[in-house]
Design a protein around this motif. Sequence first.
Motif, PDB file in Angstrom:
ATOM      1  N   SER A   1      11.854  10.914  45.864  1.00 14.93           N
ATOM      2  CA  SER A   1      11.975   9.884  46.899  1.00 14.93           C
ATOM      3  C   SER A   1      11.045  10.070  48.096  1.00 14.93           C
ATOM      4  O   SER A   1      10.844   9.119  48.852  1.00 14.93           O
ATOM      5  CB  SER A   1      13.417   9.823  47.407  1.00 14.93           C
TER       6      SER A   1
ATOM      7  N   THR B   1      13.898   2.581  40.076  1.00 13.97           N
ATOM      8  CA  THR B   1      12.927   2.699  41.153  1.00 13.97           C
ATOM      9  C   THR B   1      13.108   1.622  42.208  1.00 13.97           C
ATOM     10  O   THR B   1      13.609   0.540  41.936  1.00 13.97           O
ATOM     11  CB  THR B   1      11.492   2.612  40.606  1.00 13.97           C
ATOM     12  N   ASN B   2      12.672   1.953  43.417  1.00 11.38           N
ATOM     13  CA  ASN B   2      12.744   1.031  44.552  1.00 11.38           C
ATOM     14  C   ASN B   2      11.341   0.858  45.098  1.00 11.38           C
ATOM     15  O   ASN B   2      10.819   1.740  45.781  1.00 11.38           O
ATOM     16  CB  ASN B   2      13.681   1.611  45.623  1.00 11.38           C
TER      17      ASN B   2
ATOM     18  N   CYS C   1      10.487   1.378  48.737  1.00  8.28           N
ATOM     19  CA  CYS C   1      10.384   2.757  49.222  1.00  8.28           C
ATOM     20  C   CYS C   1       9.445   3.543  48.331  1.00  8.28           C
ATOM     21  O   CYS C   1       9.771   4.620  47.831  1.00  8.28           O
ATOM     22  CB  CYS C   1      11.764   3.421  49.273  1.00  8.28           C
TER      23      CYS C   1
ATOM     24  N   ALA D   1      10.614   4.998  44.935  1.00  9.58           N
ATOM     25  CA  ALA D   1      11.538   6.133  44.925  1.00  9.58           C
ATOM     26  C   ALA D   1      12.452   6.032  43.711  1.00  9.58           C
ATOM     27  O   ALA D   1      12.897   4.956  43.341  1.00  9.58           O
ATOM     28  CB  ALA D   1      12.368   6.143  46.212  1.00  9.58           C
TER      29      ALA D   1
ATOM     30  N   VAL E   1      15.920   6.698  42.131  1.00  8.89           N
ATOM     31  CA  VAL E   1      17.293   6.861  42.611  1.00  8.89           C
ATOM     32  C   VAL E   1      18.155   7.370  41.458  1.00  8.89           C
ATOM     33  O   VAL E   1      18.312   6.687  40.450  1.00  8.89           O
ATOM     34  CB  VAL E   1      17.846   5.524  43.142  1.00  8.89           C
TER      35      VAL E   1
ATOM     36  N   THR F   1      17.478   7.200  49.184  1.00  9.50           N
ATOM     37  CA  THR F   1      16.024   7.398  49.133  1.00  9.50           C
ATOM     38  C   THR F   1      15.485   8.201  50.298  1.00  9.50           C
ATOM     39  O   THR F   1      14.287   8.434  50.384  1.00  9.50           O
ATOM     40  CB  THR F   1      15.297   6.040  49.101  1.00  9.50           C
TER      41      THR F   1
ATOM     42  N   SER G   1      14.539  11.438  52.139  1.00 11.88           N
ATOM     43  CA  SER G   1      14.264  12.792  51.665  1.00 11.88           C
ATOM     44  C   SER G   1      13.972  13.770  52.802  1.00 11.88           C
ATOM     45  O   SER G   1      13.550  14.889  52.573  1.00 11.88           O
ATOM     46  CB  SER G   1      13.067  12.774  50.710  1.00 11.88           C
TER      47      SER G   1
ATOM     48  N   GLU H   1      12.092   2.636  56.183  1.00 10.64           N
ATOM     49  CA  GLU H   1      13.310   2.823  55.388  1.00 10.64           C
ATOM     50  C   GLU H   1      14.370   1.798  55.784  1.00 10.64           C
ATOM     51  O   GLU H   1      15.087   1.262  54.928  1.00 10.64           O
ATOM     52  CB  GLU H   1      13.843   4.242  55.590  1.00 10.64           C
TER      53      GLU H   1
END
Length: 1015
Positions: A250, A322-323, A326, A329, A331, A482, A484, A492
């Motif tokens: 992430s 995945t995102n 972000c 990232a 998850v 996400t 880190s 974010e």
Amino acid sequence: MEFDVRLFAKLEESSKNYEKSMDKLRRKQIGSYFTSLELTVKMMDELISEMSKEEIENIYKMRFLEPCVGTGNFVFAYILGCVKLGLTSEQVKELINNIYVCDINEEAIAIYRDNLTFFALEFFGIALSDDYYRSHIGGGLLFNVGDSKIRFISLKDVFGEEIAERRFDIVATNPPYKNLKAEHTHYIDENEKNNDKSKYYQISELAQKHFQYSTTGTLNLYKLFVEEIIENYLTDNGKCSLLIPSSILSDKTCSRLRNRMLFNYKIISIKTMGEDSSYVDAQQALCAILLKKGQSTDFINISKDYDKNPENTTNIHVDDLTNSNCENAIVVLTESEYRVLEAVNKFPKLKDITCIKNLRGELDLSIDKNYITSVESPYRLIRGRNIGLFQINRQNSFDYVSEDFIKKSPKGRYVKVHRIACQQIANQSKKKRVIFSYIKPNTVLGNSCNFIVVNENNLDIDLDWLIGVLNSSLINWLFKLTSSNNHINNYELDALPLPIYSKNKNEIRQLVKKYIEVGASEILDEIEELVCQAYEISSIDTTSGNIDANSGNYDKSIILKFYNEIKYILPNTQLSTIASLLEGNISIEEIIIQCGYSLTSFEEKVLTNLYNKYLDIKSNRVLNHTLFKLSDLDLEMIKPIPQGGNWKNIPQETISKSKRLERIKETGGRTTLYGRIDYKKPSYTITTYFNRPGNGTYVHPIHNRVITVREAARFQSFNDDYYFCGNKNQQLKQVGNAVPVLLAYQIAKNILGKTGCSRSLDLFCGAGGMTAGFKAGGINSILSTDIEESACMTLKVNNPEIPILCGDITNPLTKSQIVQTALENEADIICGGPPCQGFSMAGFRQVDDPRNQLFRDFADIVSKVKPKIIVFENVEGLLTFQNGETYRNIIQLFSELGYNANGRTLFAHHFGVPQKRKRVILICTRKDLSFSPDELFPEPPTISEELQITAYDTISDLENIGFGHEAVYKNIAISKYVQLLRDQISHIDYFTSISQAIFNDMADIHFKATQLRLF
């Protein structure tokens, strides 16, 4: 088996004894941590279980590498796993002979050697010689921080050229977790610290040369090892098992490496373990990743908290993992948590809601410390430590800020309004990390805070509702997925979804106000329940995952985008009505009738096209991916042409069937005619005839067809959601005549930065290439005009906020309306590109010369509006036409109108556009102003020939999809360029990636495969 128990006991004892004996400070300095044999056995067993039957039968022949071997637990776990398959003594001997290891730590290597010697001799009667160890054990790879002279150490340096070239079928390791940063707490001796600091600087310099994906942020050895393993140690079909920090999943600084692993390799499984895991002696959250080369990731077997719940696994598609908001990232959740995440992510993200502003606190506590005072002033200072749940924490003392700061701060206007704010730093270990407080006017926020302002809107969004949602456990859970590090970054917060369609906003507001008055915990529980209802999930228990079946099956942020654009045509329409329209519960005609709107014919067409555009977006379709049919003869002509080839590659028997081809061969026509685009290079100029193979280089690199409207639009750098209206011929003209958007963006960005001018009048706007580029660069059009209705339609559908005048500029009434609008809106830039073919000073003054009419009207508007800047674009030949007389006359005319003028030929491919297109750009500045035209031309980013955006970067992701309504995006790797066109990265990130040479280099791999497959 007996040897299992005995070997386990010996390995565990020797490993633990050495671990205990090692100096803790030394361990931190080299990043050395030891992995339990129990975990390595599980990882190696899984790796072997993923092998094919043929691989299992030949496993003893496979080459194995442990590049950071320590005392050898990965090696012994691998040998144990292989022996369980029933290998003979001779096969075990060959197995061991194919195992290679490296490590910087000579003491650990000595223990590994003793243990391997014991194992081989005791259980299989194999005596390993000194020659074996000399050829199979190497020192540190990559960088040996213990050496006095830092150098990059490759496989070739350690094992020789033959082994390095053959590479390894299997790599398994727990690489050192070592930040290459000389942290004060890790040193007793200052000289030692300075010595390491110098070494780390040298490593950084070398790393930039050898690594592409792992050098963002503070360098860490584990990231460098991961890149080197997957790129240079593994064979083309090799597998690797890695135990590495979970931050790779992430952390933003890992995004390039993570994307490389996701889209260019197959991640088979991910197992996460918390900081308190007994598997590794390190206060570090870890993940075990099993990866295979030669394929891309589709489904991943996920195990959350593997050390505590090894059986709790789920198989999840990469799209759901995945995102993209972000940096893709990953998850890692339970199956039920994924269902919750899927439901909430269908709502619009905070960044997409234009009435919400999300910013960092305005006062820098270090730089602006002289403005901070303990003497009471009208402006109280709030730091991050003052932030509490809903209300400022009054237990901490307050400082104040002098009024001088408010006057000089670019964010000073926000000090005067109501806001909500959260901490910018909140320790990862905190259970509740996202906490917002109300901020009253005349309060200054330090940069240890983030704040949110809500502007007036028609979405029924205010701070009372927003703070109730943002302070919920659900939002806190989403954020922590996400995050880190200890920061709460604005990007974010931007990625958080908000349930703006919910019907219980008033109930949430009332409970928020009630909680402020009463402070009862049961009220918070009620708010939590209402927030979950707003997100259409059953409860805040993120392990339950019970989702309302009616939550929809597409991204609901599309509704907000549609609403934000349609409101310029139907200004009083409610968001819920627009949602019903896109979901098919109401028609456009019904909306118009219900609301009593009276639309012009042009507005009705815009509305219909806008609706069709968003229906396609909702269905994940590629817009305008329109196929042009070719004749049988055309197909015969283009089939033999290779990438980069042209009419010269067409056989004589085919040439003889076409009189045009025969003439071309006789006269030696341009080498761009009948050209096939080369995947390794930018395209040639896209004209208005790209539907015909004989008019230029328009044949697809690998398919026997010409490029589609969408592919041509990509070469012109239009965003993928830029929708072209009209019939095929009209779309051809719109795309082919456009100024490349990214070229216009660079011009606008430079003009805005140097002059502050931000309002343009766009004449001869066409489909809006210049307009879209200027808009992205911060310059907004106060009016755009063109005579071609389909082009005006396209511009309006994609820029509904821009007033459009579709009419003939030579008509006195139209010209008068243009001038009036420009003066009323204080246009300080005029853009346009009227034709100049017959222009001369004498001809210009001759009213009856029809060739100069459009330029004459352009100049007439300039003389009446008197803008500060003119941006005039035209074809490359303008500078040399009539031996340069036309250009000189234009310069003289603008001088007579009161302008300094200068023209240059700009090459689109120098500005991040994948097209070798040349345009003359003439910039004029009013003589009474302090800036000159020369200052306003943009400098191209530093792009070498090797790093220009290629055709592969541009259209390869579309090569194997359908056309029209069958054209649907596939989940495959895309270049930085396509990420920009699909709004996945910003212009700043894109041009930064150009200057830093950070391109998705999948072309190197896939291009070769493409060549082998088709030519």
